[in-house]
Design an enzyme around this catalytic site. Structure first.
Site, PDB file in Angstrom:
ATOM      1  N   ASP A 178      42.332  36.821  18.238  1.00 34.88           N
ATOM      2  CA  ASP A 178      42.212  37.798  19.384  1.00 34.88           C
ATOM      3  C   ASP A 178      41.692  39.027  18.379  1.00 34.88           C
ATOM      4  O   ASP A 178      43.231  39.954  18.956  1.00 34.88           O
ATOM      5  CB  ASP A 178      42.245  37.957  21.370  1.00 34.88           C
ATOM      6  CG  ASP A 178      41.116  38.737  21.908  1.00 34.88           C
ATOM      7  OD1 ASP A 178      40.537  39.689  21.017  1.00 34.88           O
ATOM      8  OD2 ASP A 178      41.794  37.860  22.843  1.00 34.88           O
ATOM      9  N   HIS A 179      41.185  39.673  17.925  1.00 37.19           N
ATOM     10  CA  HIS A 179      41.342  40.665  17.440  1.00 37.19           C
ATOM     11  C   HIS A 179      41.711  42.678  18.272  1.00 37.19           C
ATOM     12  O   HIS A 179      41.986  43.056  17.924  1.00 37.19           O
ATOM     13  CB  HIS A 179      39.699  41.283  16.793  1.00 37.19           C
ATOM     14  CG  HIS A 179      38.465  41.691  16.920  1.00 37.19           C
ATOM     15  ND1 HIS A 179      37.884  40.716  17.470  1.00 37.19           N
ATOM     16  CD2 HIS A 179      38.488  42.960  17.234  1.00 37.19           C
ATOM     17  CE1 HIS A 179      36.508  41.642  17.902  1.00 37.19           C
ATOM     18  NE2 HIS A 179      36.851  42.258  18.231  1.00 37.19           N
ATOM     19  N   HIS A 241      38.664  39.167  25.573  1.00 37.37           N
ATOM     20  CA  HIS A 241      38.937  40.092  25.332  1.00 37.37           C
ATOM     21  C   HIS A 241      38.982  41.107  26.502  1.00 37.37           C
ATOM     22  O   HIS A 241      40.779  41.721  26.694  1.00 37.37           O
ATOM     23  CB  HIS A 241      37.679  40.958  24.510  1.00 37.37           C
ATOM     24  CG  HIS A 241      37.848  40.528  22.911  1.00 37.37           C
ATOM     25  ND1 HIS A 241      38.395  39.846  22.052  1.00 37.37           N
ATOM     26  CD2 HIS A 241      36.496  40.149  22.499  1.00 37.37           C
ATOM     27  CE1 HIS A 241      37.996  39.427  21.544  1.00 37.37           C
ATOM     28  NE2 HIS A 241      36.134  39.679  21.576  1.00 37.37           N
TER      29      HIS A 241
END
Length: 484
Positions: A178-179, A241
């Protein structure tokens, strides 16, 4: 400080957009900083028939803007090989194994392998079972699997996917990217909370009035219409996110910054999320929206985008009120919103404290803004006495914003996360327990929307979402802190 990490990266989807935009530049930055040196190699695989030379040219093109020199870029790209590959063909895995073993020997990689799945999740189970059965998984080194989102489309599909992968790899070998968890300012949240007495002592229900999370994008769906129309903002942004940021803002202090301790505290929060009340159709706790044409006519409506259904009910905007059902947070609403074609690109957190108990002043609430990106830094807004007679107040902003140069030189999210995979640190990745609880929460909202006969609220492109998003706070006597 350099640490010469040895590993073979096998990138499934090596010709794709993500590989070229994010993965190759991230690997090059690690090479520049000598986290990767001579003892690494990369195999890119996809269906296209590319030669090694052509693949290396593609890699050099991907890093041309950040390369130290042509020679340095060439030296880096020389570590890359290409293998045309059908992920369903067993024979192709035998070919891949022979190439992997030869590179292992050539670069002295000691059997360390990182399998990066940058493809449709429908192939994850097929790939991981073949890796195990065709013995690309080594006995003498580490074997780690990096998985890109989306991880399933609901709880059931994500569990099925997880079970398939777990048949070949253990949970501690899986790195779900999950960047957002690689962003500097997201990682800063825990430092702000737990390393400052000012916040540690007041970060609780008796002091905080509400928390607001905004992840807004100014772009539309661009070329992703076909994918996005099956997904929407709730699944594309909230399930991953937003939920991760919520957990970091409200988790209890971990005993240590080990992956296990941080993960346990995050899962505790996600399990405690109360299912949102959607029973009152005129005032549900989660609302959706979809962008219409902008008021000046310069931006088209979502339903006019390429490869989008002209009668689509897909949400391009979501706002909601989360209740965390624990003694620490039960009375503190967490408001979230995210959407496309909003007025400004901005990711930020606003923590709003309660007013003081005394009635000496007509005060504004103290609040802290954590800028996650593209602006980075923190701002604390206090009350100060206005210069002159009387005891009137004026806001006093205390700002620490990072310069463009500092942001430019900071490690990019993928660079940090790939380094974490190399050194075996899972702290900034999503554990299955987190993914499962997030999906259960999101599924309940999706179900309520599906069963509703209410039309989807529209909002003009280049605005801050539908009126219902503002009503959500106003009915609680609050308003969004950020309203450009």
């Amino acid at each position: 400080m350099s640490q010469k990490n040895k590993a073979l990266f096998i990138i499934f989807g090596g010709t794709g957009d993500l590989a070229q935009r994010k993965l190759y530049p991230a690997l090059y930055r690690l090479y520049k900083k000598e986290y990767l040196s001579e003892h690494f190699a990369v195999i890119g695989t996809a269906r296209r028939e590319w030669s090694d030379e052509y693949y290396q040219d593609v890699v050099r093109d991907a890093i041309q803007d950040i390369a130290d020199s042509d020679d340095h870029a060439k030296a880096f790209a020389s570590h890359f090989r290409y293998q045309s590959h059908n992920v369903k063909d067993t024979e192709h895995y035998h070919t891949l194994k022979r190439l992997a073993d030869s590179l292992d020997e050539e670069y002295q990689l000691e059997g360390n392998r990182i399998f990066y799945l940058s493809m449709s999740p429908s192939f994850f189970g097929t790939i991981t079972s073949h890796l195990k059965e065709q013995k690309l998984v080594t006995d003498n080194g580490f074997n780690r699997v990096v998985i890109e989102k989306p991880f399933g489309t609901d709880y059931e599909s994500s569990k099925e996917l997880n079970d398939e992968i777990n048949a070949s790899f253990d949970e501690d070998q899986l790195y779900r990217i999950d960047h957002y968890l690689g962003k500097e300012m997201v990682q800063t949240i825990l430092a702000l909370r737990f390393a400052n007495r000012l916040f540690t002592d007041s970060w609780n229900a008796s002091s905080i009035d509400n928390i607001q999370i905004t992840l807004s994008e100014d772009l539309g769906v661009e070329e992703r219409g076909e994918y996005y129309d099956k997904t929407g903002a709730l699944k594309d942004m909230v399930q991953n996110h937003v939920m991760q940021v919520v957990a970091l803002l409200t988790m209890n202090p971990p005993k240590s910054f080990t992956m296990e301790d941080v993960r346990d505290q995050k899962i505790h929060i996600l399990k405690a999320l109360k299912e949102p009340d959607m029973s009152d159709v005129s005032s549900p706790e989660f609302i959706r929206g979809q962008y219409a044409e902008s008021e000046d006519g310069s931006l088209i409506a979502y339903r006019e985008e390429d490869k989008v259904d002209t009668e689509s009910m897909t949400d391009t905007f979501v706002a909601g009120k989360l209740t965390i059902n624990t003694d620490e947070w039960r009375d503190v609403p967490v408001y979230i919103r995210t959407g496309k074609r909003l007025k400004e690109k901005m990711s930020r957190v606003d923590v709003v404290w309660k007013k003081t108990d005394n009635e000496l002043f007509d005060e504004s609430p103290t609040h802290l803004t954590i800028h996650l990106g593209p602006k980075e830094g923190v701002e604390l807004f206090l009350n100060d006495k206005k210069i002159g007679p009387g005891m009137d107040l004026t806001p006093l902003p205390l700002r620490s914003l990072r310069s463009e140069e500092t942001i430019e030189q900071s490690p990019e999210a993928y660079e940090k996360l790939i380094l974490d995979v190399l050194i075996g640190d899972e702290t900034h990745f999503a554990h299955w327990g987190e993914v499962a609880e997030s999906w259960k929460f999101v599924d309940a909202i999706k179900k309520a929307w599906k069963e509703s006969d209410q039309p989807i609220p529209l909002y003009p492109a280049n605005s801050m979402g539908p009126k219902e998003a503002f009503d959500l706070l106003e009915k609680d006597g609050r308003k969004w802190v950020w309203n450009p």
